[in-house]
Scaffold this motif. Structure first.
Motif, PDB file in Angstrom:
ATOM      1  N   PRO A   8      25.642 -49.414 -27.153  1.00  0.00           N
ATOM      2  CA  PRO A   8      27.049 -49.035 -27.300  1.00  0.00           C
ATOM      3  C   PRO A   8      27.864 -49.385 -26.051  1.00  0.00           C
ATOM      4  CG  PRO A   8      25.723 -47.102 -26.805  1.00  0.00           C
ATOM      5  CD  PRO A   8      24.774 -48.264 -26.921  1.00  0.00           C
ATOM      6  N   PHE A   9      29.074 -49.903 -26.278  1.00  0.00           N
ATOM      7  CA  PHE A   9      29.972 -50.271 -25.185  1.00  0.00           C
ATOM      8  C   PHE A   9      31.382 -49.791 -25.483  1.00  0.00           C
ATOM      9  CE2 PHE A   9      26.581 -53.316 -24.664  1.00  0.00           C
ATOM     10  CZ  PHE A   9      26.494 -53.498 -23.299  1.00  0.00           C
ATOM     11  N   VAL A  10      32.171 -49.596 -24.438  1.00  0.00           N
ATOM     12  CA  VAL A  10      33.608 -49.396 -24.551  1.00  0.00           C
ATOM     13  C   VAL A  10      34.265 -50.303 -23.514  1.00  0.00           C
ATOM     14  CG1 VAL A  10      33.535 -47.037 -25.442  1.00  0.00           C
ATOM     15  CG2 VAL A  10      33.616 -47.402 -22.986  1.00  0.00           C
ATOM     16  N   ALA A  11      35.466 -50.764 -23.836  1.00  0.00           N
ATOM     17  CA  ALA A  11      36.227 -51.579 -22.893  1.00  0.00           C
ATOM     18  C   ALA A  11      37.287 -50.695 -22.253  1.00  0.00           C
ATOM     19  CB  ALA A  11      36.880 -52.750 -23.624  1.00  0.00           C
ATOM     20  N   ALA A  12      37.580 -50.964 -20.986  1.00  0.00           N
ATOM     21  CA  ALA A  12      38.548 -50.149 -20.268  1.00  0.00           C
ATOM     22  C   ALA A  12      39.311 -50.990 -19.256  1.00  0.00           C
ATOM     23  CB  ALA A  12      37.839 -49.000 -19.541  1.00  0.00           C
ATOM     24  N   ARG A  13      40.510 -50.517 -18.946  1.00  0.00           N
ATOM     25  CA  ARG A  13      41.257 -51.062 -17.820  1.00  0.00           C
ATOM     26  C   ARG A  13      40.965 -50.150 -16.636  1.00  0.00           C
ATOM     27  NH1 ARG A  13      44.889 -51.310 -22.014  1.00  0.00           N
ATOM     28  NH2 ARG A  13      45.267 -53.437 -22.707  1.00  0.00           N
ATOM     29  N   VAL A  14      40.576 -50.740 -15.532  1.00  0.00           N
ATOM     30  CA  VAL A  14      40.171 -49.962 -14.363  1.00  0.00           C
ATOM     31  C   VAL A  14      41.077 -50.310 -13.188  1.00  0.00           C
ATOM     32  CG1 VAL A  14      38.310 -49.553 -12.704  1.00  0.00           C
ATOM     33  CG2 VAL A  14      37.774 -49.838 -15.126  1.00  0.00           C
ATOM     34  N   SER A  15      41.506 -49.287 -12.468  1.00  0.00           N
ATOM     35  CA  SER A  15      42.261 -49.494 -11.240  1.00  0.00           C
ATOM     36  C   SER A  15      41.835 -48.458 -10.212  1.00  0.00           C
ATOM     37  CB  SER A  15      43.766 -49.404 -11.497  1.00  0.00           C
ATOM     38  OG  SER A  15      44.110 -48.113 -11.927  1.00  0.00           O
ATOM     39  N   VAL A  16      42.078 -48.785  -8.968  1.00  0.00           N
ATOM     40  CA  VAL A  16      41.822 -47.863  -7.862  1.00  0.00           C
ATOM     41  C   VAL A  16      43.134 -47.812  -7.074  1.00  0.00           C
ATOM     42  CG1 VAL A  16      40.348 -47.306  -5.890  1.00  0.00           C
ATOM     43  CG2 VAL A  16      39.400 -48.569  -7.829  1.00  0.00           C
ATOM     44  N   PRO A  17      44.080 -46.980  -7.535  1.00  0.00           N
ATOM     45  CA  PRO A  17      45.442 -46.998  -6.990  1.00  0.00           C
ATOM     46  C   PRO A  17      45.537 -46.817  -5.476  1.00  0.00           C
ATOM     47  CG  PRO A  17      45.330 -45.597  -8.925  1.00  0.00           C
ATOM     48  CD  PRO A  17      43.933 -45.990  -8.589  1.00  0.00           C
ATOM     49  N   ARG A  18      44.609 -46.088  -4.892  1.00  0.00           N
ATOM     50  CA  ARG A  18      44.680 -45.867  -3.445  1.00  0.00           C
ATOM     51  C   ARG A  18      44.299 -47.102  -2.645  1.00  0.00           C
ATOM     52  NH1 ARG A  18      41.374 -40.913  -1.825  1.00  0.00           N
ATOM     53  NH2 ARG A  18      42.350 -41.408   0.151  1.00  0.00           N
ATOM     54  N   LEU A  19      43.635 -48.073  -3.294  1.00  0.00           N
ATOM     55  CA  LEU A  19      43.138 -49.230  -2.558  1.00  0.00           C
ATOM     56  C   LEU A  19      43.752 -50.560  -2.983  1.00  0.00           C
ATOM     57  CD1 LEU A  19      39.347 -48.298  -2.407  1.00  0.00           C
ATOM     58  CD2 LEU A  19      41.097 -47.919  -0.675  1.00  0.00           C
ATOM     59  N   THR A  20      44.299 -50.653  -4.206  1.00  0.00           N
ATOM     60  CA  THR A  20      44.856 -51.922  -4.677  1.00  0.00           C
ATOM     61  C   THR A  20      45.797 -51.676  -5.843  1.00  0.00           C
ATOM     62  OG1 THR A  20      44.324 -54.145  -5.504  1.00  0.00           O
ATOM     63  CG2 THR A  20      42.931 -52.349  -6.270  1.00  0.00           C
ATOM     64  N   LYS A  21      46.688 -52.634  -6.081  1.00  0.00           N
ATOM     65  CA  LYS A  21      47.598 -52.542  -7.233  1.00  0.00           C
ATOM     66  C   LYS A  21      47.035 -53.288  -8.434  1.00  0.00           C
ATOM     67  CE  LYS A  21      51.684 -51.894  -4.480  1.00  0.00           C
ATOM     68  NZ  LYS A  21      53.007 -52.317  -4.125  1.00  0.00           N
ATOM     69  N   ARG A  22      45.919 -53.971  -8.265  1.00  0.00           N
ATOM     70  CA  ARG A  22      45.322 -54.732  -9.358  1.00  0.00           C
ATOM     71  C   ARG A  22      44.683 -53.809 -10.393  1.00  0.00           C
ATOM     72  NH1 ARG A  22      41.879 -59.544  -6.401  1.00  0.00           N
ATOM     73  NH2 ARG A  22      43.629 -60.398  -5.241  1.00  0.00           N
ATOM     74  N   THR A  23      44.656 -54.317 -11.626  1.00  0.00           N
ATOM     75  CA  THR A  23      43.952 -53.656 -12.723  1.00  0.00           C
ATOM     76  C   THR A  23      43.106 -54.717 -13.403  1.00  0.00           C
ATOM     77  OG1 THR A  23      45.740 -52.074 -13.070  1.00  0.00           O
ATOM     78  CG2 THR A  23      44.241 -52.406 -14.908  1.00  0.00           C
ATOM     79  N   ILE A  24      41.878 -54.376 -13.748  1.00  0.00           N
ATOM     80  CA  ILE A  24      41.001 -55.326 -14.431  1.00  0.00           C
ATOM     81  C   ILE A  24      40.464 -54.705 -15.713  1.00  0.00           C
ATOM     82  CG2 ILE A  24      40.310 -56.545 -12.340  1.00  0.00           C
ATOM     83  CD1 ILE A  24      37.602 -54.992 -12.536  1.00  0.00           C
ATOM     84  N   GLU A  25      40.022 -55.562 -16.614  1.00  0.00           N
ATOM     85  CA  GLU A  25      39.363 -55.085 -17.828  1.00  0.00           C
ATOM     86  C   GLU A  25      37.856 -55.105 -17.584  1.00  0.00           C
ATOM     87  OE1 GLU A  25      39.026 -56.486 -22.408  1.00  0.00           O
ATOM     88  OE2 GLU A  25      41.041 -56.417 -21.530  1.00  0.00           O
ATOM     89  N   VAL A  26      37.196 -54.008 -17.919  1.00  0.00           N
ATOM     90  CA  VAL A  26      35.770 -53.837 -17.663  1.00  0.00           C
ATOM     91  C   VAL A  26      35.076 -53.387 -18.939  1.00  0.00           C
ATOM     92  CG1 VAL A  26      34.073 -52.447 -16.390  1.00  0.00           C
ATOM     93  CG2 VAL A  26      36.113 -53.257 -15.229  1.00  0.00           C
ATOM     94  N   GLU A  27      33.877 -53.877 -19.157  1.00  0.00           N
ATOM     95  CA  GLU A  27      33.034 -53.439 -20.265  1.00  0.00           C
ATOM     96  C   GLU A  27      32.035 -52.421 -19.716  1.00  0.00           C
ATOM     97  OE1 GLU A  27      31.153 -56.003 -23.647  1.00  0.00           O
ATOM     98  OE2 GLU A  27      29.871 -56.122 -21.880  1.00  0.00           O
ATOM     99  N   PHE A  28      32.027 -51.205 -20.292  1.00  0.00           N
ATOM    100  CA  PHE A  28      31.105 -50.151 -19.885  1.00  0.00           C
ATOM    101  C   PHE A  28      30.003 -49.981 -20.916  1.00  0.00           C
ATOM    102  CE2 PHE A  28      34.734 -48.752 -17.384  1.00  0.00           C
ATOM    103  CZ  PHE A  28      34.160 -48.211 -16.242  1.00  0.00           C
TER     104      PHE A  28
END
Length: 140
Positions: free
Chosen positions: A11-31
């Motif tokens: 089983p997998f889910v897809a998500a947009r991941v960001s780390v606001p304190r360290l970068t403004k980028r957002t990536i799509e990740v498969e968990f």
């Protein structure tokens, strides 16, 4: 409700991941949805894609956990995770994930894992036959 999918019987889910304190980028990740994992882990190549160098992350207590491949050191990082296939209008989930402190990424790098530290507060339904994964809030 968060909706996912089954790939090669896992089983997998897809998500947009960001780390606001360290970068403004957002990536799509498969968990990988892993009820056998106590913790949620975002792999090193995902942090590289965010433009975050693990070695330069704010220092904190480096912890360890035992994985199938042996003992792994990691750092805890507060992340924002917005699941792609979910009901509209839900803000991103904000929780601590772990970043393995490993050498440079390699072909055998583990996947990102959604573990029980996140899943424990939800109802998880997986149907391999139907290729369906659902993570829903628990009604009281």
């Amino acid at each position: 409700m968060i909706r996912g999918y089954v790939k090669d019987t896992s089983p997998f889910v897809a998500a947009r991941v960001s780390v606001p304190r360290l970068t403004k980028r957002t990536i799509e990740v498969e968990f990988l949805v892993d009820t056998g994992s106590a913790i949620t882990v975002i792999n090193r190549s995902s942090f590289d894609a965010l433009g975050i160098r693990v070695e330069e992350m704010p220092s904190g207590v480096e912890e360890q956990f035992v994985a199938a491949s042996g003992v792994v050191s990691y750092r805890r990082v507060r992340t924002d995770v917005g699941f792609i296939e979910e009901d509209e209008g839900h803000p991103p989930f904000r929780f601590f994930t772990r970043v393995p402190v490993l050498p440079a990424p390699s072909f055998d790098e583990p996947p990102c894992v959604l573990g029980m530290d996140f899943l424990a507060d939800f109802r998880l339904t997986v149907s391999v036959r139907e290729g369906r994964v659902e993570i829903a809030t628990i009604s009281t």
